[in-house]
Design a protein around this motif. Structure first.
Motif, PDB file in Angstrom:
ATOM      1  N   ILE A   1      12.660  44.073  30.773  1.00 18.49           N
ATOM      2  CA  ILE A   1      13.049  44.229  32.173  1.00 18.49           C
ATOM      3  C   ILE A   1      12.031  45.100  32.905  1.00 18.49           C
ATOM      4  CG2 ILE A   1      14.863  44.952  33.765  1.00 18.49           C
ATOM      5  CD1 ILE A   1      16.844  44.686  31.401  1.00 18.49           C
ATOM      6  N   HIS A   2      11.871  46.330  32.456  1.00 16.62           N
ATOM      7  CA  HIS A   2      10.907  47.279  33.008  1.00 16.62           C
ATOM      8  C   HIS A   2      10.382  48.142  31.866  1.00 16.62           C
ATOM      9  CE1 HIS A   2      11.438  46.764  37.379  1.00 16.62           C
ATOM     10  NE2 HIS A   2      12.737  46.690  37.186  1.00 16.62           N
ATOM     11  N   TYR A   3       9.219  48.745  32.106  1.00 14.05           N
ATOM     12  CA  TYR A   3       8.696  49.671  31.128  1.00 14.05           C
ATOM     13  C   TYR A   3       7.964  50.814  31.828  1.00 14.05           C
ATOM     14  CZ  TYR A   3       4.083  47.485  31.739  1.00 14.05           C
ATOM     15  OH  TYR A   3       2.903  47.013  32.254  1.00 14.05           O
ATOM     16  N   SER A   4       7.685  51.857  31.037  1.00 10.21           N
ATOM     17  CA  SER A   4       6.985  53.031  31.568  1.00 10.21           C
ATOM     18  C   SER A   4       6.039  53.561  30.495  1.00 10.21           C
ATOM     19  CB  SER A   4       7.989  54.114  31.950  1.00 10.21           C
ATOM     20  OG  SER A   4       7.332  55.335  32.220  1.00 10.21           O
ATOM     21  N   VAL A   5       4.813  53.873  30.893  1.00  5.80           N
ATOM     22  CA  VAL A   5       3.834  54.415  29.940  1.00  5.80           C
ATOM     23  C   VAL A   5       3.704  55.926  30.078  1.00  5.80           C
ATOM     24  CG1 VAL A   5       2.570  52.253  29.728  1.00  5.80           C
ATOM     25  CG2 VAL A   5       1.902  53.912  31.485  1.00  5.80           C
ATOM     26  N   GLY A   6       4.547  56.538  30.891  1.00  9.28           N
ATOM     27  CA  GLY A   6       4.540  57.983  31.033  1.00  9.28           C
ATOM     28  C   GLY A   6       5.328  58.402  32.251  1.00  9.28           C
ATOM     29  N   ALA A   7       5.616  59.683  32.344  1.00 11.49           N
ATOM     30  CA  ALA A   7       6.375  60.198  33.481  1.00 11.49           C
ATOM     31  C   ALA A   7       5.670  59.858  34.783  1.00 11.49           C
ATOM     32  CB  ALA A   7       6.562  61.704  33.347  1.00 11.49           C
ATOM     33  N   GLY A   8       6.447  59.341  35.732  1.00 15.92           N
ATOM     34  CA  GLY A   8       5.924  58.972  37.033  1.00 15.92           C
ATOM     35  C   GLY A   8       5.313  57.596  37.115  1.00 15.92           C
ATOM     36  N   ILE A   9       5.273  56.861  35.988  1.00 15.87           N
ATOM     37  CA  ILE A   9       4.633  55.535  35.950  1.00 15.87           C
ATOM     38  C   ILE A   9       5.632  54.507  35.440  1.00 15.87           C
ATOM     39  CG2 ILE A   9       2.728  54.167  35.041  1.00 15.87           C
ATOM     40  CD1 ILE A   9       1.340  56.858  34.371  1.00 15.87           C
ATOM     41  N   THR A  10       5.908  53.477  36.246  1.00 18.00           N
ATOM     42  CA  THR A  10       6.763  52.382  35.802  1.00 18.00           C
ATOM     43  C   THR A  10       6.138  51.059  36.206  1.00 18.00           C
ATOM     44  OG1 THR A  10       8.091  52.341  37.837  1.00 18.00           O
ATOM     45  CG2 THR A  10       8.850  53.789  36.062  1.00 18.00           C
ATOM     46  N   ASP A  11       6.539  50.000  35.531  1.00 14.34           N
ATOM     47  CA  ASP A  11       6.030  48.674  35.847  1.00 14.34           C
ATOM     48  C   ASP A  11       7.071  47.631  35.476  1.00 14.34           C
ATOM     49  OD1 ASP A  11       2.632  47.329  35.569  1.00 14.34           O
ATOM     50  OD2 ASP A  11       4.351  46.707  36.792  1.00 14.34           O
ATOM     51  N   GLN A  12       6.919  46.450  36.074  1.00 19.32           N
ATOM     52  CA  GLN A  12       7.878  45.379  35.861  1.00 19.32           C
ATOM     53  C   GLN A  12       7.570  44.621  34.582  1.00 19.32           C
ATOM     54  OE1 GLN A  12       7.775  42.919  39.345  1.00 19.32           O
ATOM     55  NE2 GLN A  12       8.887  44.393  40.602  1.00 19.32           N
ATOM     56  N   GLY A  13       8.644  44.145  33.959  1.00 21.35           N
ATOM     57  CA  GLY A  13       8.494  43.274  32.815  1.00 21.35           C
ATOM     58  C   GLY A  13       8.724  41.834  33.204  1.00 21.35           C
ATOM     59  N   GLU A  14       9.358  41.111  32.315  1.00 22.25           N
ATOM     60  CA  GLU A  14       9.559  39.663  32.468  1.00 22.25           C
ATOM     61  C   GLU A  14      10.691  39.312  33.427  1.00 22.25           C
ATOM     62  OE1 GLU A  14      10.397  36.005  29.276  1.00 22.25           O
ATOM     63  OE2 GLU A  14      10.207  38.076  28.616  1.00 22.25           O
ATOM     64  N   VAL A  15      11.757  40.111  33.438  1.00 15.75           N
ATOM     65  CA  VAL A  15      12.944  39.798  34.235  1.00 15.75           C
ATOM     66  C   VAL A  15      13.397  41.016  35.039  1.00 15.75           C
ATOM     67  CG1 VAL A  15      13.800  37.869  32.839  1.00 15.75           C
ATOM     68  CG2 VAL A  15      14.341  40.215  32.150  1.00 15.75           C
ATOM     69  N   PRO A  16      12.609  41.471  36.029  1.00 14.35           N
ATOM     70  CA  PRO A  16      12.920  42.721  36.722  1.00 14.35           C
ATOM     71  C   PRO A  16      13.897  42.614  37.891  1.00 14.35           C
ATOM     72  CG  PRO A  16      10.860  41.829  37.520  1.00 14.35           C
ATOM     73  CD  PRO A  16      11.333  40.897  36.431  1.00 14.35           C
ATOM     74  N   ASN A  17      14.155  41.390  38.377  1.00  9.79           N
ATOM     75  CA  ASN A  17      14.948  41.250  39.600  1.00  9.79           C
ATOM     76  C   ASN A  17      16.370  41.761  39.420  1.00  9.79           C
ATOM     77  OD1 ASN A  17      12.754  40.106  40.827  1.00  9.79           O
ATOM     78  ND2 ASN A  17      13.423  38.004  40.519  1.00  9.79           N
ATOM     79  N   GLY A  18      16.792  42.604  40.377  1.00  7.24           N
ATOM     80  CA  GLY A  18      18.139  43.164  40.348  1.00  7.24           C
ATOM     81  C   GLY A  18      18.236  44.506  39.656  1.00  7.24           C
ATOM     82  N   TYR A  19      17.102  44.995  39.154  1.00  8.99           N
ATOM     83  CA  TYR A  19      17.077  46.261  38.414  1.00  8.99           C
ATOM     84  C   TYR A  19      16.003  47.192  38.993  1.00  8.99           C
ATOM     85  CZ  TYR A  19      19.137  43.146  34.868  1.00  8.99           C
ATOM     86  OH  TYR A  19      19.901  42.225  34.202  1.00  8.99           O
ATOM     87  N   ASN A  20      16.330  48.492  38.997  1.00 15.14           N
ATOM     88  CA  ASN A  20      15.355  49.516  39.359  1.00 15.14           C
ATOM     89  C   ASN A  20      15.247  50.547  38.253  1.00 15.14           C
ATOM     90  OD1 ASN A  20      14.594  48.517  41.802  1.00 15.14           O
ATOM     91  ND2 ASN A  20      15.605  50.063  43.036  1.00 15.14           N
ATOM     92  N   VAL A  21      14.084  51.151  38.120  1.00 19.61           N
ATOM     93  CA  VAL A  21      13.898  52.231  37.158  1.00 19.61           C
ATOM     94  C   VAL A  21      13.095  53.340  37.809  1.00 19.61           C
ATOM     95  CG1 VAL A  21      14.007  50.807  35.068  1.00 19.61           C
ATOM     96  CG2 VAL A  21      11.812  51.150  36.231  1.00 19.61           C
ATOM     97  N   SER A  22      13.175  54.517  37.197  1.00 20.58           N
ATOM     98  CA  SER A  22      12.338  55.652  37.555  1.00 20.58           C
ATOM     99  C   SER A  22      12.090  56.467  36.299  1.00 20.58           C
ATOM    100  CB  SER A  22      13.009  56.510  38.631  1.00 20.58           C
ATOM    101  OG  SER A  22      14.245  57.016  38.159  1.00 20.58           O
ATOM    102  N   ARG A  23      11.041  57.236  36.297  1.00 19.67           N
ATOM    103  CA  ARG A  23      10.718  58.067  35.120  1.00 19.67           C
ATOM    104  C   ARG A  23      10.234  59.419  35.635  1.00 19.67           C
ATOM    105  NH1 ARG A  23       7.942  56.895  30.047  1.00 19.67           N
ATOM    106  NH2 ARG A  23       8.543  58.611  28.668  1.00 19.67           N
TER     107      ARG A  23
END
Lengths: 114, 111
Positions: A46-68
């Protein structure tokens, strides 16, 4: 170490409601991710993050939000729940990257949207 | 399209037998391949990780092999036990920040 923890274990929502699935890890991992698992399909990112303050979309991101905002936590927000979001959600983490690291998964959150 | 396939979807084996689980993938340019175990209603437990440069990895009764040229990996389980009953998932990293999963093989060890 508790490893990767997820709350809640189970949740039932009505269509249109919002909620946040919590994920935390105590291994000081930089990489964190969210997958959903549906019957007959492989887990999908859905989403991923490679570190604090950095997020990116995966394969099925619609309808979801993330934060780090911290290394430890990576919450997944459902903005307006839909029946298609009924699924089992898994959070995973690894030291740095999915390219080389073993991924450690949490126990999952089973979500039903009515 | 990068895909991962696991056949068969289900497998039953008498206790004590050796067995092989299969995983195939469509793109040979992989970074790593990981085998997981999933018990009913539980999360995924990592069993073995094979990097692109490796041919196999071993942990106890488990041995995973990787053949990039043929797009295949196998998970060999020696002297199977009832506690090995679970769904086994294969996941491949194709060089981006995600794993592409197969749909798994549900293994039942018959006492």
């Amino acid at each position: 170490n508790a490893g990767v923890t997820q709350t809640p274990k189970f949740q039932v929502l009505k269509t249109g409601q919002s909620m946040t699935l919590q994920c935390a890890q105590d291994m000081n991992h930089e990489y964190m991710s969210w997958y959903r698992q549906d019957p007959g399909m492989g887990l999908r990112l859905i989403h991923y993050s490679v570190g604090a303050g950095i997020t990116d979309q995966g394969e099925v991101p619609n309808g979801y939000n993330v934060s780090r905002s911290t290394t430890e936590d990576f919450p997944l927000r459902l903005l307006s729940a839909a029946p298609s979001q009924t699924s089992v959600y898994f959070c995973a983490s690894s030291p740095r990257t999915a390219r080389t690291d073993t991924q450690y998964f949490g126990p999952g959150t089973r979500l039903t949207v009515l | 399209k990068q895909e991962v396939t696991q056949i068969p979807a289900a497998l039953s084996v008498p206790e004590g037998e050796n067995l092989v689980l299969n995983c195939s993938f469509t793109d040979s340019a992989i970074y790593n391949l990981q085998w997981f175990r999933q018990d009913p209603g539980k999360g995924l437990t990592s069993l073995l990780l094979i990097q692109s440069s490796q041919r196999e990895q071993t942990s106890g009764r488990l041995n995973a092999s990787l053949d990039k040229s043929s797009g295949r990996s196998t998970l060999y389980i020696a002297a199977s036990q009832p506690g090995d009953s679970a769904t086994y998932l294969c996941a491949v990293n194709f060089g981006n920040e995600k794993l592409t999963f197969g749909t798994g093989t549900r293994l039942t060890i018959i006492p």
